[in-house]
Design a protein around this motif. Structure first.
Motif, mmCIF file in Angstrom:
data_model
loop_
_atom_site.group_PDB
_atom_site.id
_atom_site.type_symbol
_atom_site.label_atom_id
_atom_site.label_comp_id
_atom_site.label_asym_id
_atom_site.label_seq_id
_atom_site.Cartn_x
_atom_site.Cartn_y
_atom_site.Cartn_z
ATOM 1 N N UNK A 178 -8.590 5.983 -9.185
ATOM 2 C CA UNK A 178 -7.170 5.734 -8.949
ATOM 3 C C UNK A 178 -6.690 6.360 -7.643
ATOM 4 N N UNK A 179 -7.060 7.605 -7.383
ATOM 5 C CA UNK A 179 -6.566 8.304 -6.200
ATOM 6 C C UNK A 179 -7.266 7.830 -4.929
ATOM 7 N N UNK A 228 -6.226 5.509 -0.498
ATOM 8 C CA UNK A 228 -6.666 5.730 0.889
ATOM 9 C C UNK A 228 -7.730 4.734 1.316
ATOM 10 N N UNK A 229 -8.627 4.403 0.420
ATOM 11 C CA UNK A 229 -9.813 3.612 0.779
ATOM 12 C C UNK A 229 -9.680 2.175 0.284
ATOM 13 N N UNK A 230 -9.456 1.270 1.221
ATOM 14 C CA UNK A 230 -9.392 -0.163 0.914
ATOM 15 C C UNK A 230 -10.260 -0.888 1.933
ATOM 16 N N UNK A 231 -11.124 -1.757 1.458
ATOM 17 C CA UNK A 231 -12.092 -2.412 2.349
ATOM 18 C C UNK A 231 -11.914 -3.930 2.300
ATOM 19 N N UNK A 291 -13.942 13.397 -3.260
ATOM 20 C CA UNK A 291 -13.284 12.296 -2.556
ATOM 21 C C UNK A 291 -11.950 11.958 -3.217
ATOM 22 N N UNK A 292 -11.909 12.020 -4.531
ATOM 23 C CA UNK A 292 -10.668 11.749 -5.254
ATOM 24 C C UNK A 292 -9.603 12.796 -4.936
ATOM 25 N N UNK A 293 -10.011 14.071 -4.943
ATOM 26 C CA UNK A 293 -9.060 15.149 -4.665
ATOM 27 C C UNK A 293 -8.570 15.087 -3.216
#
Length: 577
Positions: free
Chosen positions: A503-504, A508-511, A401-403
């Motif tokens: 960190x990465x 993209x992912x903010x809830x 998911x990070x990559x």
């Protein structure tokens, strides 16, 4: 004398425990003189902090109150074989609790020889075994106390009583690099240097793992053999090579066959090539590979050739001659591939060290912006785990998911096939690995969020879009929920408490996440599903807006399906308020 009706009161227990912890011999003796049956208190297990269960004598031992112990042993003769549960030092959640412990075992473990002699003189069982089969003698070996070990053996301790999994006293002495204890056990007590534990690991294996040149030399001179362990098919010589210890390789090699020496040089070269970014290590790698090829030529021992190649290795085979090796010497990428090919042959596809080197190579490629190549290495390693039924670390799945987040943020490009492979792998782990279920569920949520943005921001074919929607719909139909809270993926997608620590992934992912919520609803997520507290997804986010002083009506923009239950959830919120 205290009346019998008061003898079992909690007040007296607390008084007794407080006194023994303070180490006040006279006051403790006075308290015990007031009861008709002191043994009732001395042989009882008391609940101590951190889930410990201890006798008064054990508490005195752990607090190093020798005078208290001497008084109790001489005057009251308590039962020395009561089974205690203890821990050492300041308690942390990860600190081990030792079960079925005698006071003598505890005294040897804290390396208190005076207490040991005192307990043995009063009849303590020198061969007491804990739940894991550990003995007082093992405690002496653990601490390297030869005098204590000799005393226990003189008083009947059995040197051949091993811990569970046949973990011997010699092994624990080696692991802690106690040279004098190892010498005593081998030279005076004739302990077998080639005895193995249940996993086939010998004392020589342990000496290499703990990187003790002195003990490796000693054990080899006493007849230790270089054989492979059952658990990982690694010999001591192979481990010396894997740990990049040319000095240990040179020490063990004369006690090994020619083929073992050759393969040690090859593995040493691969370790230099695959576990460091330093060009100096690549030079050492070349030198090791060269020595191995020279030995193969001298002894007419060719490499076992594979019949297949793989695209991640550029469809290459291992070098068979010095000339072939010279041709790739200055090519960093090909030297890394040579190292990986060697490791695959010598360690095998199921070996953890080999699979780690694949992941490490992928991480290096990701750090220099070669994201697609990095994904290829990680997918290859994931495929090996699936092919050979190897458990997959939840942290490793999270790294995908990070990559993917980094790729989406930097290049707006992710291989669709890779996303699908990883999502399917996580779903399989959700069915198999209940211990890490919640962690994997969050990783799945992150991947759904990444996929949602990928579908919007990246140019992909209609066929790929349909395939991704099909995968997401199948996920939603499983109705996965957190084990502890009962929250669904839809609950988590609208919950401001859904935290992202990577960190990465944070890029993209903010809830709460509108795109993720819409995607889940579009794929059939149940909008009015309840968690364990009977909250719907709408109630989860609406309650946050209410507590922030904002109108819950604002959240109707999340989707028409959620809008239909606004009144129900809002009414529930107002009742709670």
């Amino acid at each position: 004398m205290m009346k019998s009706g008061c003898e079992s009161t909690g007040e007296f227990d607390n008084l007794l425990l407080s006194t023994v912890r303070q180490g006040d011999v006279n006051l403790l003796e006075h308290h015990l003189s007031t009861v008709s049956n002191p043994a009732l208190y001395l042989n009882r297990l008391y609940d101590e902090r951190n889930s410990q269960k201890c006798t008064v004598l054990m508490i005195a031992c752990l607090n190093d109150h020798r005078d208290v112990m001497r008084m109790l042993l001489q005057r009251y003769k308590p039962d020395l074989e009561v089974l205690n549960n203890i821990t050492f030092g300041d308690f942390t959640p990860s600190r081990q609790i030792f079960f079925n412990i005698s006071v003598l075992w505890a005294a040897t473990s804290i390396n208190n020889f005076d207490m040991v002699k005192l307990l043995v003189e009063h009849g303590a069982n020198v061969n007491h075994r804990t739940r894991t089969g550990s003995t007082p003698l093992r405690g002496a070996c653990y601490n390297g106390n030869v005098s204590m070990a000799r005393y226990l053996i003189d008083n009947g301790a059995n040197i051949h009583l091993n811990k569970e999994n046949n973990d011997t006293n010699l092994m624990v002495s080696v692991c802690h690099k106690h040279r004098h204890m190892v010498t005593y056990l081998v030279d005076e007590l004739n302990c077998d240097v080639n005895e193995c534990d249940a996993n086939g690991r010998s004392s020589l294996y342990d000496a290499v793992v703990c990187a003790s040149i002195e003990l490796v030399e000693f054990l080899l001179k006493r007849g230790a053999h270089n054989f492979r362990a059952i658990v990982d098919q690694m010999s001591p010589l192979m481990w010396a090579a894997e740990k990049k210890r040319p000095d240990l390789v040179d020490i063990i090699s004369p006690y090994s066959s020619v083929l073992e020496r050759i393969e040690a040089q090859e593995l040493l070269g691969s370790a230099f090539a695959c576990t460091n970014r330093d060009n100096d290590d690549l030079n050492q790698s070349f030198n090791c590979f060269s020595r191995a090829l020279d030995l193969r030529t001298t002894h007419n021992l060719s490499k076992a050739m594979t019949t297949t190649t793989h695209t991640i290795f550029h469809n290459r085979y291992e070098c068979q001659t010095i000339d072939q090796l010279e041709n790739i010497r200055t090519n960093t990428e090909l030297m890394h591939i040579e190292g990986l090919l060697v490791r695959e042959r010598l360690l095998g596809p199921t070996n953890g060290e080999y699979r780690y080197s694949l992941c490490y190579r992928g991480a290096i490629l990701a750090d220099i912006g070669q994201y697609h190549e990095a994904v290829t290495y990680w997918i290859y390693e994931l495929g090996l785990c699936q092919q050979y039924s190897i458990s997959i670390d939840s942290k490793h799945l999270r790294r995908f998911a990070s990559l993917f987040s980094r790729m989406l943020y930097k290049t707006k490009s992710i291989p669709t096939e890779a996303i699908i492979i990883v999502i399917k792998a996580i779903c399989s782990e959700l069915e198999r690995d209940k211990q890490n279920f919640n962690d994997n569920l969050f990783t799945l949520l992150f991947l759904i969020t990444i996929t949602s943005q990928y579908l919007i921001e990246c140019a992909i074919s209609i066929a790929e879009k349909e395939l991704l929607f099909h995968i997401l719909r199948s996920i939603v139909q499983h109705h996965y929920t957190q084990i502890d809270s009962g929250m669904s993926l839809l609950h988590l997608s609208v919950d401001i408490r859904t935290r992202v620590n990577d960190y990465h992934i944070k890029h993209i992912c903010k809830y709460p996440c509108l795109q993720t919520t819409r995607m889940l609803l579009k794929c059939g997520a149940i909008a009015n599903a309840f968690d364990i507290l009977q909250n719907t997804p709408l109630h989860v986010i609406a309650s946050k807006f209410v507590h922030c002083g904002r109108a819950p009506d604002n959240i109707c923009s999340f989707d028409q399906k959620i809008h239909t239950i606004t009144r129900v959830s809002t009414a529930k919120i107002l009742k709670l308020e």
